[in-house]
Design a protein around this motif. Structure first.
Motif, PDB file in Angstrom:
ATOM      1  N   SER A  41       0.827  -1.204   0.000  1.00 36.30           N
ATOM      2  CA  SER A  41       0.000   0.000   0.000  1.00 36.30           C
ATOM      3  C   SER A  41       0.861   1.253   0.000  1.00 36.30           C
ATOM      4  O   SER A  41       0.611   2.197  -0.768  1.00 36.30           O
ATOM      5  CB  SER A  41      -0.936   0.004   1.217  1.00 36.30           C
ATOM      6  OG  SER A  41      -1.848  -1.072   1.162  1.00 36.30           O
ATOM      7  N   PHE A  42       1.882   1.270   0.845  1.00 37.46           N
ATOM      8  CA  PHE A  42       2.793   2.418   0.883  1.00 37.46           C
ATOM      9  C   PHE A  42       3.573   2.542  -0.429  1.00 37.46           C
ATOM     10  O   PHE A  42       3.780   3.647  -0.942  1.00 37.46           O
ATOM     11  CB  PHE A  42       3.761   2.287   2.061  1.00 37.46           C
ATOM     12  CG  PHE A  42       3.113   2.466   3.403  1.00 37.46           C
ATOM     13  CD1 PHE A  42       2.160   3.455   3.603  1.00 37.46           C
ATOM     14  CD2 PHE A  42       3.437   1.645   4.469  1.00 37.46           C
ATOM     15  CE1 PHE A  42       1.551   3.630   4.841  1.00 37.46           C
ATOM     16  CE2 PHE A  42       2.824   1.798   5.708  1.00 37.46           C
ATOM     17  CZ  PHE A  42       1.885   2.804   5.888  1.00 37.46           C
ATOM     18  N   ALA A  43       4.031   1.399  -0.982  1.00 35.62           N
ATOM     19  CA  ALA A  43       4.797   1.425  -2.223  1.00 35.62           C
ATOM     20  C   ALA A  43       3.963   1.943  -3.382  1.00 35.62           C
ATOM     21  O   ALA A  43       4.428   2.769  -4.184  1.00 35.62           O
ATOM     22  CB  ALA A  43       5.335   0.024  -2.536  1.00 35.62           C
ATOM     23  N   ARG A  49       2.285   9.048  -6.416  1.00 37.98           N
ATOM     24  CA  ARG A  49       2.745  10.429  -6.218  1.00 37.98           C
ATOM     25  C   ARG A  49       3.941  10.746  -7.122  1.00 37.98           C
ATOM     26  O   ARG A  49       4.026  11.845  -7.690  1.00 37.98           O
ATOM     27  CB  ARG A  49       3.109  10.644  -4.748  1.00 37.98           C
ATOM     28  CG  ARG A  49       1.897  10.625  -3.817  1.00 37.98           C
ATOM     29  CD  ARG A  49       2.280  11.064  -2.413  1.00 37.98           C
ATOM     30  NE  ARG A  49       3.212  10.136  -1.786  1.00 37.98           N
ATOM     31  CZ  ARG A  49       2.840   9.084  -1.070  1.00 37.98           C
ATOM     32  NH1 ARG A  49       1.553   8.815  -0.905  1.00 37.98           N
ATOM     33  NH2 ARG A  49       3.739   8.293  -0.493  1.00 37.98           N
ATOM     34  N   ALA A  50       4.857   9.790  -7.269  1.00 35.65           N
ATOM     35  CA  ALA A  50       6.018  10.006  -8.130  1.00 35.65           C
ATOM     36  C   ALA A  50       5.594  10.161  -9.586  1.00 35.65           C
ATOM     37  O   ALA A  50       6.138  10.995 -10.319  1.00 35.65           O
ATOM     38  CB  ALA A  50       7.004   8.847  -7.976  1.00 35.65           C
ATOM     39  N   PHE A  54       6.244  13.498 -11.854  1.00 38.02           N
ATOM     40  CA  PHE A  54       7.033  13.436 -13.079  1.00 38.02           C
ATOM     41  C   PHE A  54       6.219  13.908 -14.289  1.00 38.02           C
ATOM     42  O   PHE A  54       6.743  14.616 -15.157  1.00 38.02           O
ATOM     43  CB  PHE A  54       7.539  12.020 -13.317  1.00 38.02           C
ATOM     44  CG  PHE A  54       8.350  11.883 -14.577  1.00 38.02           C
ATOM     45  CD1 PHE A  54       9.659  12.336 -14.626  1.00 38.02           C
ATOM     46  CD2 PHE A  54       7.794  11.322 -15.714  1.00 38.02           C
ATOM     47  CE1 PHE A  54      10.403  12.228 -15.794  1.00 38.02           C
ATOM     48  CE2 PHE A  54       8.529  11.215 -16.885  1.00 38.02           C
ATOM     49  CZ  PHE A  54       9.836  11.665 -16.919  1.00 38.02           C
ATOM     50  N   GLU A  55       4.954  13.513 -14.345  1.00 46.23           N
ATOM     51  CA  GLU A  55       4.129  13.945 -15.476  1.00 46.23           C
ATOM     52  C   GLU A  55       3.930  15.463 -15.459  1.00 46.23           C
ATOM     53  O   GLU A  55       3.920  16.094 -16.518  1.00 46.23           O
ATOM     54  CB  GLU A  55       2.772  13.233 -15.445  1.00 46.23           C
ATOM     55  CG  GLU A  55       2.794  11.850 -16.060  1.00 46.23           C
ATOM     56  CD  GLU A  55       1.530  11.567 -16.858  1.00 46.23           C
ATOM     57  OE1 GLU A  55       0.455  11.961 -16.388  1.00 46.23           O
ATOM     58  OE2 GLU A  55       1.645  10.962 -17.954  1.00 46.23           O
ATOM     59  N   ASN A  56       3.781  16.043 -14.282  1.00 43.29           N
ATOM     60  CA  ASN A  56       3.661  17.505 -14.206  1.00 43.29           C
ATOM     61  C   ASN A  56       4.916  18.179 -14.760  1.00 43.29           C
ATOM     62  O   ASN A  56       4.838  19.183 -15.477  1.00 43.29           O
ATOM     63  CB  ASN A  56       3.416  17.941 -12.764  1.00 43.29           C
ATOM     64  CG  ASN A  56       2.016  17.601 -12.288  1.00 43.29           C
ATOM     65  OD1 ASN A  56       1.104  17.462 -13.100  1.00 43.29           O
ATOM     66  ND2 ASN A  56       1.843  17.466 -10.986  1.00 43.29           N
ATOM     67  N   GLU A  81       9.337   7.805 -15.052  1.00 46.41           N
ATOM     68  CA  GLU A  81      10.696   8.343 -15.136  1.00 46.41           C
ATOM     69  C   GLU A  81      11.650   7.301 -15.692  1.00 46.41           C
ATOM     70  O   GLU A  81      12.502   7.606 -16.530  1.00 46.41           O
ATOM     71  CB  GLU A  81      11.148   8.795 -13.755  1.00 46.41           C
ATOM     72  CG  GLU A  81      12.504   9.492 -13.741  1.00 46.41           C
ATOM     73  CD  GLU A  81      12.911   9.903 -12.334  1.00 46.41           C
ATOM     74  OE1 GLU A  81      13.198  11.101 -12.122  1.00 46.41           O
ATOM     75  OE2 GLU A  81      12.934   9.023 -11.449  1.00 46.41           O
ATOM     76  N   HIS A  82      11.492   6.062 -15.246  1.00 45.35           N
ATOM     77  CA  HIS A  82      12.323   4.966 -15.741  1.00 45.35           C
ATOM     78  C   HIS A  82      12.047   4.713 -17.220  1.00 45.35           C
ATOM     79  O   HIS A  82      12.980   4.510 -18.024  1.00 45.35           O
ATOM     80  CB  HIS A  82      12.036   3.705 -14.919  1.00 45.35           C
ATOM     81  CG  HIS A  82      12.836   2.516 -15.319  1.00 45.35           C
ATOM     82  ND1 HIS A  82      12.437   1.235 -15.038  1.00 45.35           N
ATOM     83  CD2 HIS A  82      14.002   2.402 -16.008  1.00 45.35           C
ATOM     84  CE1 HIS A  82      13.319   0.394 -15.511  1.00 45.35           C
ATOM     85  NE2 HIS A  82      14.288   1.070 -16.105  1.00 45.35           N
ATOM     86  N   ILE A  83      10.779   4.716 -17.602  1.00 46.81           N
ATOM     87  CA  ILE A  83      10.411   4.496 -19.000  1.00 46.81           C
ATOM     88  C   ILE A  83      10.954   5.612 -19.889  1.00 46.81           C
ATOM     89  O   ILE A  83      11.486   5.365 -20.974  1.00 46.81           O
ATOM     90  CB  ILE A  83       8.876   4.383 -19.128  1.00 46.81           C
ATOM     91  CG1 ILE A  83       8.383   3.130 -18.395  1.00 46.81           C
ATOM     92  CG2 ILE A  83       8.451   4.347 -20.589  1.00 46.81           C
ATOM     93  CD1 ILE A  83       6.889   3.038 -18.284  1.00 46.81           C
ATOM     94  N   PHE A  84      10.816   6.852 -19.409  1.00 45.22           N
ATOM     95  CA  PHE A  84      11.333   7.990 -20.179  1.00 45.22           C
ATOM     96  C   PHE A  84      12.844   7.891 -20.369  1.00 45.22           C
ATOM     97  O   PHE A  84      13.354   8.077 -21.477  1.00 45.22           O
ATOM     98  CB  PHE A  84      10.981   9.294 -19.468  1.00 45.22           C
ATOM     99  CG  PHE A  84      11.758  10.481 -19.962  1.00 45.22           C
ATOM    100  CD1 PHE A  84      11.431  11.094 -21.162  1.00 45.22           C
ATOM    101  CD2 PHE A  84      12.840  10.976 -19.228  1.00 45.22           C
ATOM    102  CE1 PHE A  84      12.167  12.185 -21.630  1.00 45.22           C
ATOM    103  CE2 PHE A  84      13.566  12.066 -19.683  1.00 45.22           C
ATOM    104  CZ  PHE A  84      13.228  12.670 -20.896  1.00 45.22           C
TER     105      PHE A  84
END
Length: 228
Positions: A41-43, A49-50, A54-56, A81-84
């Motif tokens: 759940s935390f992950a 949120r990450a 990143f999209e913003n 971010e990893h995919i980008f």
């Protein structure tokens, strides 16, 4: 038969070894399930949120070269971010070697697909354990129930006079095994469905981002071909 002899701690302490092992296994499975539930759940919350952050940044109009350089090469990159980073690194490498747009885009797509697969494995980590607990715990509890009922019949066969006091402890410990199996299974199946749904939704967002990023690179290559 007094109330103390029918209390749950007393029944568990005086249960047969097989039933005690079943209860111990179910308690351990339940505790591990809750650890996995909170951890995942935390992950997933951090991943959502990450991704939003990143999209913003990505859609704020920042230059892609600057964005790529801001990402640490040896850092723990996750999500979009990893995919980008994987796609843009492959784009730069191939664009410097060939002018064929299809070759560059094929390499970019392949690189982003590998990054997406790694994110899928990361998001679905430990969910298999929850699914296993959800499906197996009722049957493990049922095994303890059957064993307790077998003990009650054995008590009846050895007793000179069959009374409720003879079989009640065996039946009670059998029902405790059933209840413990359900107690381990119900939270596991509920949170497995919930966490799996959240992971699937997030992976869909990653896939949408990869498609949009691929379209940007495609337009970039078309612009280069038009000016060359």
């Amino acid at each position: 038969m007094n109330d103390n002899t029918m209390s749950i701690p007393h029944l568990v302490a005086n249960a047969s070894l097989v039933v005690q092992l079943v209860l111990l296994l179910l308690v351990a499975a339940s505790l591990l399930s809750w650890v996995m539930i909170f951890q995942r759940s935390f992950a997933l919350g951090r991943a959502r949120r990450a991704h939003a952050a990143f999209e913003n940044t990505f859609w704020s109009g920042v230059d892609l070269n600057d964005l790529y350089r801001e990402i640490p090469a040896d850092g723990d990159r996750r999500g979009a971010e990893h995919i980008f980073q994987s796609g843009f690194r492959e784009f730069q490498r191939l664009a410097a070697k060939t002018s064929r747009a299809d070759t560059v885009l094929e390499g970019v797509q392949r690189s982003m697909r590998v990054a997406w697969s790694r994110e899928e494995a990361r998001l679905n980590r430990h969910l298999v354990f929850l699914a296993t607990v959800a499906s197996a715990s009722p049957y493990v509890g049922l095994f303890g129930t059957v064993w307790g009922i077998m003990g009650s019949f054995q008590s009846l066969s050895m007793a000179q006079q069959a009374t409720l006091a003879t079989v009640a402890p065996w039946i009670a410990e059998a029902l405790i095994a059933t209840a413990m199996g359900l107690l381990a299974a119900i939270p596991a199946v509920v949170f497995y469905n919930r966490l799996s749904s959240q992971a699937t939704h997030l992976l869909g967002q990653y896939e949408d981002f990869a498609e949009e990023f691929y379209a940007i690179l495609h337009r970039n290559l078309q612009g280069r071909e038009a000016t060359s």
